[in-house]
Design a protein around this motif. Structure first.
Motif, PDB file in Angstrom:
ATOM      1  N   GLN B 141     -18.790  36.035  32.961  1.00  0.00           N
ATOM      2  CA  GLN B 141     -19.303  34.858  32.244  1.00  0.00           C
ATOM      3  C   GLN B 141     -18.868  34.861  30.777  1.00  0.00           C
ATOM      4  O   GLN B 141     -18.697  33.803  30.177  1.00  0.00           O
ATOM      5  N   GLN B 142     -18.659  36.051  30.227  1.00  0.00           N
ATOM      6  CA  GLN B 142     -18.133  36.128  28.863  1.00  0.00           C
ATOM      7  C   GLN B 142     -16.686  35.608  28.840  1.00  0.00           C
ATOM      8  O   GLN B 142     -16.292  34.881  27.923  1.00  0.00           O
ATOM      9  N   ASP B 143     -15.919  35.966  29.858  1.00  0.00           N
ATOM     10  CA  ASP B 143     -14.547  35.448  29.971  1.00  0.00           C
ATOM     11  C   ASP B 143     -14.552  33.918  30.036  1.00  0.00           C
ATOM     12  O   ASP B 143     -13.736  33.253  29.381  1.00  0.00           O
ATOM     13  N   VAL B 144     -15.470  33.375  30.832  1.00  0.00           N
ATOM     14  CA  VAL B 144     -15.549  31.914  30.977  1.00  0.00           C
ATOM     15  C   VAL B 144     -15.884  31.273  29.635  1.00  0.00           C
ATOM     16  O   VAL B 144     -15.254  30.296  29.213  1.00  0.00           O
ATOM     17  N   LYS B 145     -16.870  31.851  28.952  1.00  0.00           N
ATOM     18  CA  LYS B 145     -17.290  31.270  27.667  1.00  0.00           C
ATOM     19  C   LYS B 145     -16.168  31.317  26.630  1.00  0.00           C
ATOM     20  O   LYS B 145     -15.958  30.367  25.883  1.00  0.00           O
ATOM     21  N   GLN B 146     -15.478  32.451  26.593  1.00  0.00           N
ATOM     22  CA  GLN B 146     -14.368  32.580  25.640  1.00  0.00           C
ATOM     23  C   GLN B 146     -13.280  31.557  25.941  1.00  0.00           C
ATOM     24  O   GLN B 146     -12.702  30.958  25.035  1.00  0.00           O
ATOM     25  N   TRP B 147     -13.011  31.369  27.210  1.00  0.00           N
ATOM     26  CA  TRP B 147     -11.995  30.394  27.612  1.00  0.00           C
ATOM     27  C   TRP B 147     -12.419  28.979  27.218  1.00  0.00           C
ATOM     28  O   TRP B 147     -11.645  28.226  26.619  1.00  0.00           O
ATOM     29  N   LEU B 148     -13.666  28.638  27.523  1.00  0.00           N
ATOM     30  CA  LEU B 148     -14.153  27.286  27.230  1.00  0.00           C
ATOM     31  C   LEU B 148     -14.132  26.985  25.732  1.00  0.00           C
ATOM     32  O   LEU B 148     -13.968  25.839  25.328  1.00  0.00           O
ATOM     33  N   ALA B 149     -14.293  28.036  24.928  1.00  0.00           N
ATOM     34  CA  ALA B 149     -14.340  27.838  23.476  1.00  0.00           C
ATOM     35  C   ALA B 149     -12.985  27.408  22.914  1.00  0.00           C
ATOM     36  O   ALA B 149     -12.923  26.792  21.845  1.00  0.00           O
ATOM     37  N   VAL B 150     -11.916  27.712  23.606  1.00  0.00           N
ATOM     38  CA  VAL B 150     -10.580  27.395  23.068  1.00  0.00           C
ATOM     39  C   VAL B 150      -9.753  26.461  23.957  1.00  0.00           C
ATOM     40  O   VAL B 150      -8.880  25.747  23.462  1.00  0.00           O
ATOM     41  N   ALA B 151     -10.006  26.461  25.271  1.00  0.00           N
ATOM     42  CA  ALA B 151      -9.141  25.694  26.183  1.00  0.00           C
ATOM     43  C   ALA B 151      -9.319  24.188  25.976  1.00  0.00           C
ATOM     44  O   ALA B 151     -10.413  23.711  25.668  1.00  0.00           O
ATOM     45  N   LYS B 152      -8.227  23.460  26.157  1.00  0.00           N
ATOM     46  CA  LYS B 152      -8.268  21.994  26.091  1.00  0.00           C
ATOM     47  C   LYS B 152      -7.621  21.444  27.362  1.00  0.00           C
ATOM     48  O   LYS B 152      -6.630  22.008  27.844  1.00  0.00           O
ATOM     49  N   ASP B 153      -8.136  20.334  27.835  1.00  0.00           N
ATOM     50  CA  ASP B 153      -7.469  19.714  28.983  1.00  0.00           C
ATOM     51  C   ASP B 153      -6.203  19.017  28.493  1.00  0.00           C
ATOM     52  O   ASP B 153      -6.106  18.612  27.327  1.00  0.00           O
TER      53      ASP B 153
END
Lengths: 327, 327
Positions: B141-153
């Motif tokens: 879940q930490q991986d998911v959160k880190q990804w969501l913080a920077v990823a853009k569609d």
């Protein structure tokens, strides 16, 4: 198992008049004698709910999980759900003439419960599948309710739902009053418990986790049906309690209460974080209920009993000395 | 799909000043244009909560279930969880030199997403297992959160959590304000959703149901760990949505909202009782979001679209004409 009781004293002393009725003796957990167990509960709740303290736990994280058999109601001489299954075999026998000669059913029909129980896991599974699958969930739960309305346990001649523990029900209410979300996490069948536990414990169906058979969904001619399959979906025992809590709740509980080695994993997991507690109902009262632990076939309490003795954050509830009332 | 709107008019007219801020336009579902869909929501909630009416539903039975992908946030050109998995493959590649020559990983690393997606269920499962199992739930879940913080569609250049639908979030809030218990019941991974959906939708982890891998529990030297296994526990799609709701909630929802044929069983089941409703988000807005239904590989809406046309208790939400805002 020692807990500081100063906090509970401080909380009791500082209570304003308006909250007296809810939190203070004699209305505070009235079926619990003053002592270590009662203090452990009151201290724990006090610490978790004390704003601006470093033991404070946000409401959303106040998850408390309770085993059911032997923790919230009696489980001797055998699980009530099994008593239901045995009675169902007798009721269903006319539709199954083959049972007259087929083990383990013939033992049940001959009243030889010992041989029926002695038929091992395979035999018991046959009894469970025959009585717990093939019908809709609604039909099954209606069967359970009808049975509970008339069945009596052999020793106390009470309805099974009257064999729920009064002190534990007070504990549930006390936690609910302090914004804990109380869950049942039991090896018993989830559909069985949902038929009566919401009324008995004020715990809604969606906060009951248990063992389960698979479900089948069908939709024909505009009619939706969910039936109980004869294969196992999940066994909610030991590590299975942890993984089911992870799957269904998605949070680590801060309070875990059980009575057997089957609850040990759940208690270890819960207390692997700060501001958490485990409690074990120790069956020490042969007169008012039952007395058993390390050697019992039902609700064996052995390793978890040792662990409780060595940990400050695990508290043993001594049924005989801690409870004014049992039922 | 026609709903009587008289009740909503009556409710709006009869509101006292004190409740105006909560229930009345322009603050009532402000991103919804006046029309059939908005009226359907307001009427349904009005009927369910009107005391002493025969459409009244007790608070404990106000269960509403929502699909997530395509119902609460965008799912095109492919599920956001898959975008996470593809990015994770790139991040994890240094630890897996064998991926340079191994399908489907090599396609991902070469930026050939089309071939990666074209590798079929088996290929996608390899990507999911490689990126979603073997770690603790917390680490994942930490991986998911880190990804969501920077990823853009790619299309809108927005964070994925900014691609949640404003009108649907208003609908969730409206239901929650009227004592509905709102659940997500999605084919997406439950641990993936629990990492961000509670904040995005005000839905707690224990009200999120999804697909899941098995969990493993281990306890060594006093350390408790729950890790994600590489085998499937449940696929929360089609009839699986019904059986998971039965297993986990134990109640038949009175409101089911989805956007694809994968939600049809759940909607049929929910609306097989009085005082219930189903809604379908129909993706009709190529400009502000996406336009797709019967022919789409993601979120295919075909049979359920036909059923909606033939049932009064199913309402199609026309994204283009019903929503003032999308995001």
């Amino acid at each position: 198992m020692k807990k500081i009781t100063l906090l509970s004293v401080a909380i009791l002393s500082s209570l304003s008049f308006s909250s007296f009725a809810k939190d203070c003796a004699p209305n505070l957990l009235p079926s619990w004698k003053d002592g270590e167990s009662k203090s452990a509960i009151v201290d724990f709740v006090g610490q978790a709910t004390k704003a601006e303290s470093d033991t404070f736990v946000a409401v959303q994280d106040r998850i408390a999980v309770f085993d059911n058999d032997g923790t919230l109601w009696s489980e001797k001489p055998y699980y009530s759900q099994l008593a239901f299954a045995l009675d169902r075999v007798k009721e269903m026998a006319p539709e199954h003439p083959e049972w007259k000669t087929e083990a383990p059913f013939k033992f049940v029909l001959e009243g030889d419960i010992e041989s029926a129980l002695g038929s091992g896991e395979e035999g018991l599974l046959k009894i469970i599948m025959a009585t717990h699958s093939g019908m809709t969930v609604e039909q099954y739960q209606q069967d359970v309710k009808q049975w509970l309305a008339v069945a009596k346990d052999e020793r106390f001649n009470k309805a099974y739902t009257d064999l729920t523990y009064q002190p534990m029900k007070e504990m549930l209410t006390y936690l609910q009053d302090h914004d804990f979300k109380t869950y049942i996490v039991s090896g018993g069948g989830v559909d069985f418990m949902r038929a009566w536990a919401p009324q008995a414990y004020n715990i809604p169906p969606e906060q009951i986790i248990g063992s389960a058979l698979k479900y089948n969904y069908s939709y024909n001619d505009g009619k939706s049906t969910v039936t109980k399959d004869s294969s196992i979906l999940t066994i909610d025992d030991k590590a299975g309690k942890v993984t089911n809590i992870q799957h269904i709740i998605g949070k680590k509980p801060i309070l875990a209460v059980g009575n057997s080695d089957g609850d040990q994993a759940m208690m270890q997991w819960a207390t692997s974080q700060p501001n958490s507690m485990a409690m074990i109902v120790h069956h020490t009262d042969a007169e008012r209920e039952w007395k058993y632990d390390r050697e019992s076939h039902v609700g064996k309490l052995d390793n978890a009993l040792d662990e409780a003795s060595s940990r400050d954050d695990w508290t043993l509830i001594d049924m005989k000395s801690d409870w004014c009332e049992v039922y």
